[in-house]
Design a protein around this motif. Structure first.
Motif: not given
Length: 234
Positions: A166-168, A17-28, A30-34
């Protein structure tokens, strides 16, 4: 039988859950490029975990349409078509305006103080043309409002929409000098402090609409005419 060793059981699910929550937050936010490729190994290394919880988290995000999976098994951030992106942002405009209206009478003094700090952080980020800090404070401010709305279902739908768009938000960096003109967060916070639900709702909706119009000009999208490209990564 007692072992004499005072150990606490390891919560295996908590790590997932912790890994999922961190990835989810970063995606939302805009922490990752499209189009950026993401692997379980890369995520595990960055978070200091094994590959297993990382891949489990990526699988959950795939089910939420926040990621796509290529034929070789690699995960990637999707590149939406212009039409798909516009649909998602228009839904955000509708739902987040409503969530803000609901939150206005429920937000307490502590919540208002947090919004003021996020508003000030957002303003400093714009002055410094600091995209990372802008994206961070933009997310904090908006979800600092939505967590006070009365509908958990509404909040869940908003989060799913942020995962897809988010990524956009990273395309805002193409012309930082114009980002300030597209932001109505300060007006939204002022209206919430004044308990003016209608004005606060309108400001958040206008913020999202102006961001959509900016990104339709400056963003890079998959080809609307080729349905095979919709929601896929390169």
């Amino acid at each position: 039988m007692k072992t004499g060793i005072a150990l606490e059981p390891i919560d295996f699910q908590s790590m997932h859950d912790q890994v999922y929550d961190q990835l989810r937050t970063v995606l939302m936010r805009g922490g990752f490029e499209p189009g950026q490729k993401i692997s379980g190994r890369m995520v595990g290394k960055a978070l200091g975990t094994s590959e297993m919880p990382a891949r489990a988290a990526l699988g959950r995000l795939l089910a939420e349409r926040a990621l796509v999976q290529k034929s070789n098994g690699t995960f990637a951030v999707p590149i939406a078509t212009r039409r798909r992106f516009q649909e998602v942002m228009e839904l955000r405009e509708l739902l987040e305006g409503h969530a803000t209206f609901q939150a206005c009478d429920r937000i307490d003094d502590h919540g208002l103080d947090e919004l003021r700090r996020s508003r000030d952080g957002l303003a400093r980020a714009l002055e410094e043309n600091n995209l990372e800090r802008y994206l961070d404070f933009n997310q904090k401010l908006k979800f600092g409002i939505y967590r006070y709305c009365s509908s958990e279902t509404l909040r869940s739908h908003i989060e799913l929409l942020w995962l897809q768009c988010g990524p956009f938000l990273r395309h805002l960096s193409t012309d930082p000098s114009k980002v300030r003109a597209t932001s109505y967060c300060e007006e939204a916070v002022d209206a919430l402090v004044a308990r003016d639900a209608r004005s606060a709702s309108a400001a958040i909706s206008r913020d999202i609409r102006s961001g959509l119009e900016f990104l339709l000009v400056h963003g890079s999208f998959a080809d609307d005419s080729d349905p095979r490209l919709a929601g896929t990564a390169t």
